[in-house]
Design an enzyme around this catalytic site. Structure first.
Site, PDB file in Angstrom:
ATOM      1  N   HIS A   1       0.858  -1.210   0.000  1.00  0.00           N
ATOM      2  CA  HIS A   1       0.000   0.000   0.000  1.00  0.00           C
ATOM      3  C   HIS A   1       0.882   1.244   0.000  1.00  0.00           C
ATOM      4  CE1 HIS A   1      -3.862   2.155   1.295  1.00  0.00           C
ATOM      5  NE2 HIS A   1      -2.954   3.096   1.115  1.00  0.00           N
TER       6      HIS A   1
ATOM      7  N   HIS B   1       1.596   5.397  -1.726  1.00  0.00           N
ATOM      8  CA  HIS B   1       1.264   6.567  -2.557  1.00  0.00           C
ATOM      9  C   HIS B   1       2.558   7.117  -3.153  1.00  0.00           C
ATOM     10  CE1 HIS B   1      -2.869   6.836  -1.016  1.00  0.00           C
ATOM     11  NE2 HIS B   1      -2.333   6.298   0.069  1.00  0.00           N
TER      12      HIS B   1
ATOM     13  N   ASP C   1       1.388   2.666   3.517  1.00  0.00           N
ATOM     14  CA  ASP C   1       0.562   3.863   3.315  1.00  0.00           C
ATOM     15  C   ASP C   1       1.433   5.120   3.382  1.00  0.00           C
ATOM     16  OD1 ASP C   1      -1.716   5.255   2.658  1.00  0.00           O
ATOM     17  OD2 ASP C   1      -2.543   5.259   4.681  1.00  0.00           O
TER      18      ASP C   1
ATOM     19  N   HIS D   1      -4.815  -0.544   5.706  1.00  0.00           N
ATOM     20  CA  HIS D   1      -4.339   0.227   6.873  1.00  0.00           C
ATOM     21  C   HIS D   1      -5.287   0.158   8.060  1.00  0.00           C
ATOM     22  CE1 HIS D   1      -6.994   3.120   4.980  1.00  0.00           C
ATOM     23  NE2 HIS D   1      -6.119   3.481   4.075  1.00  0.00           N
TER      24      HIS D   1
ATOM     25  N   HIS E   1     -10.555   1.349   1.666  1.00  0.00           N
ATOM     26  CA  HIS E   1     -10.353   2.342   2.733  1.00  0.00           C
ATOM     27  C   HIS E   1     -11.591   2.233   3.620  1.00  0.00           C
ATOM     28  CE1 HIS E   1      -8.753   6.246   4.381  1.00  0.00           C
ATOM     29  NE2 HIS E   1      -9.955   6.146   4.946  1.00  0.00           N
TER      30      HIS E   1
ATOM     31  N   LYS F   1      -9.230  -0.061  -6.025  1.00  0.00           N
ATOM     32  CA  LYS F   1      -9.294   0.579  -4.705  1.00  0.00           C
ATOM     33  C   LYS F   1     -10.628   1.278  -4.494  1.00  0.00           C
ATOM     34  CE  LYS F   1      -7.852   2.334  -0.778  1.00  0.00           C
ATOM     35  NZ  LYS F   1      -6.695   3.135  -0.445  1.00  0.00           N
TER      36      LYS F   1
HETATM   37  O1  DOR Z   1      -3.340   9.590   5.522  1.00  0.00           O
HETATM   38  C1  DOR Z   1      -3.691   9.299   4.398  1.00  0.00           C
HETATM   39  N1  DOR Z   1      -3.106   9.863   3.302  1.00  0.00           N
HETATM   40  N2  DOR Z   1      -4.677   8.434   4.243  1.00  0.00           N
HETATM   41  C2  DOR Z   1      -5.210   8.177   3.049  1.00  0.00           C
HETATM   42  O2  DOR Z   1      -6.127   7.392   2.994  1.00  0.00           O
HETATM   43  C3  DOR Z   1      -4.732   8.878   1.843  1.00  0.00           C
HETATM   44  C4  DOR Z   1      -3.368   9.349   2.014  1.00  0.00           C
HETATM   45  C5  DOR Z   1      -2.932  10.341   0.941  1.00  0.00           C
HETATM   46  O3  DOR Z   1      -3.159  10.099  -0.237  1.00  0.00           O
HETATM   47  O4  DOR Z   1      -2.339  11.365   1.306  1.00  0.00           O
HETATM   48 ZN    ZN Z   2      -3.330   5.122   1.403  1.00  0.00          ZN
END
Ligand code: DOR
Ligand code: ZN
Length: 352
Positions: free
Chosen positions: A13, A15, A255, A181, A143, A106
């Site tokens: 997971h 970004h 995450d 998460h 989520h 997702k």
């Molecule tokens: O804390 C987070 N940041 N939770 C999420 O679900 C998305 C993520 C983000 O893309 O910044």
């Molecule tokens: Zn995330």
């Protein structure tokens, strides 16, 4: 135990963003992990196989540009996801399955978190798409928080289990689901009681290491703010028990969610903790805190590929007991980014 050698881990997971943010962070993950499940919450979101394929190409180009032929980064493989909307056609799911590029879809409840405005407004709206996913066996990543503003922000995951997840599990018994998460005892218990072949959960390093007081220690600390938000200590202990239990349903998902420093340190700061550069070290510290380093390899390197039906990595990495200080900030395009636990000592280090 002062050194630990394990199968090279994967991040289930992550970004990575796009453009200059992508260029700033992608090598950090590639240094630590062989593969990563890449979240689709770009602006605009990644909703088609064509967009996911183009995004994958940009990720690999950014990695070549910023890491060159750095050996630790070579062979990094981004595993792409699609962003589920009320209008995702079942045909796109079938194309995704055939693509070999897209590994999951997702689900963001609309409004739950960063860039989730295009997310799902009701489970009824995505029924046909979920049926197609079940039919072609493409995992759904969730989520798991309700967005009802009347529900306390610390209860949103628990209420999601009761009001959405239970019936989803019942209605789609063969759909592979990853509860992303997880942050509560209730979520850990729900996952542990669900069928292992079709149910997984990722756990972040920050939810294993910190409880909600970390947000307020000495003043408000925006770099500890993420969604789902940190919970109380009883929940952290339950997550640590789940992660270190050896149960194959639980696996590593950082995450890691990079945001520029000025967008975190403001009146209405963004949610997300940036953990990619020191992820495996944070997890090692968490597992070491309960004397369960022997369980790190399963969690970090075996359970994820087994769930996703991919091969386990052949390479190995070593983490060493060594105290070092997490940098106060790192370059992030024209600005900077503050990693989680910036300026604090960390007792483990990945050997290069
Ligand atoms: O804390 C987070 N940041 N939770 C999420 O679900 C998305 C993520 C983000 O893309 O910044
Ligand atoms: Zn995330």
């Amino acid at each position: 135990m002062d050194t630990l050698t394990l199968t090279r881990p994967d991040d289930w997971h992550l970004h990575l963003r796009d453009g200059e943010a992508l260029r700033a962070v992608v090598a950090a993950t590639a240094r630590q992990f062989a593969r990563a499940i890449v979240m689709p919450n770009l602006k605009p979101p990644v909703t088609t196989v064509a967009q996911a394929t183009a995004y994958r190409d940009r990720i690999l180009a950014a990695l070549r540009e910023t890491a060159g032929d750095e050996p630790a980064c070579s062979g990094f493989e981004p595993l792409m996801t699609l962003y589920l909307t009320d209008r995702t056609p079942p045909d796109e799911v079938r194309r995704a399955r055939e693509s070999g590029v897209v590994h999951a879809v997702k689900l963001y409840p609309a409004g739950a978190t960063t860039n989730s405005d295009a997310g799902v407004t009701s489970m009824a709206a995505v029924r046909a798409t979920l049926e197609a996913m079940q039919a072609v066996d493409l995992p759904l990543l969730i989520h798991g928080e309700v967005v009802d503003p009347g529900v306390d922000v610390f209860d949103r995951e628990k209420v999601f289990i009761d009001t959405v997840l239970e019936s989803l599990r019942r209605d789609f018994p063969a759909l592979r689901i990853v509860f992303e998460h997880i942050t509560t005892r209730e979520a850990a218990q729900w996952v542990a009681a669900a069928p292992a072949a079709t149910t997984g959960a990722t756990i972040t390093a920050h939810h294993l290491l910190y409880e909600r007081n970390a947000l307020f220690k000495g003043g408000i600390r925006p770099h500890w703010y993420c969604l789902p938000v940190l919970k109380r200590e009883t929940h952290r202990r339950a997550l640590l028990d789940a992660a270190t239990s050896g149960d194959p349903r639980f696996f590593l998902g950082t995450d890691s969610a990079p945001h520029a420093r000025h967008l975190k340190e403001m009146a209405c700061g963004c949610a997300g903790c940036y953990t990619a550069p020191h992820a495996i070290e944070l997890y090692a510290a968490a597992f070491d805190s309960v004397g369960r380093l022997d369980r790190l390899e399963g969690f970090a390197s075996h359970h994820g590929p087994d769930f996703y039906r991919l091969s386990r990595n052949a390479q190995r990495v070593t983490v060493r007991r060594e105290t070092w200080t997490v940098p106060e900030a790192l370059p992030f395009g024209a600005g900077s980014i503050v990693p989680l636990a910036a300026g604090e000592p960390l007792g483990w280090r990945l050997a290069s």
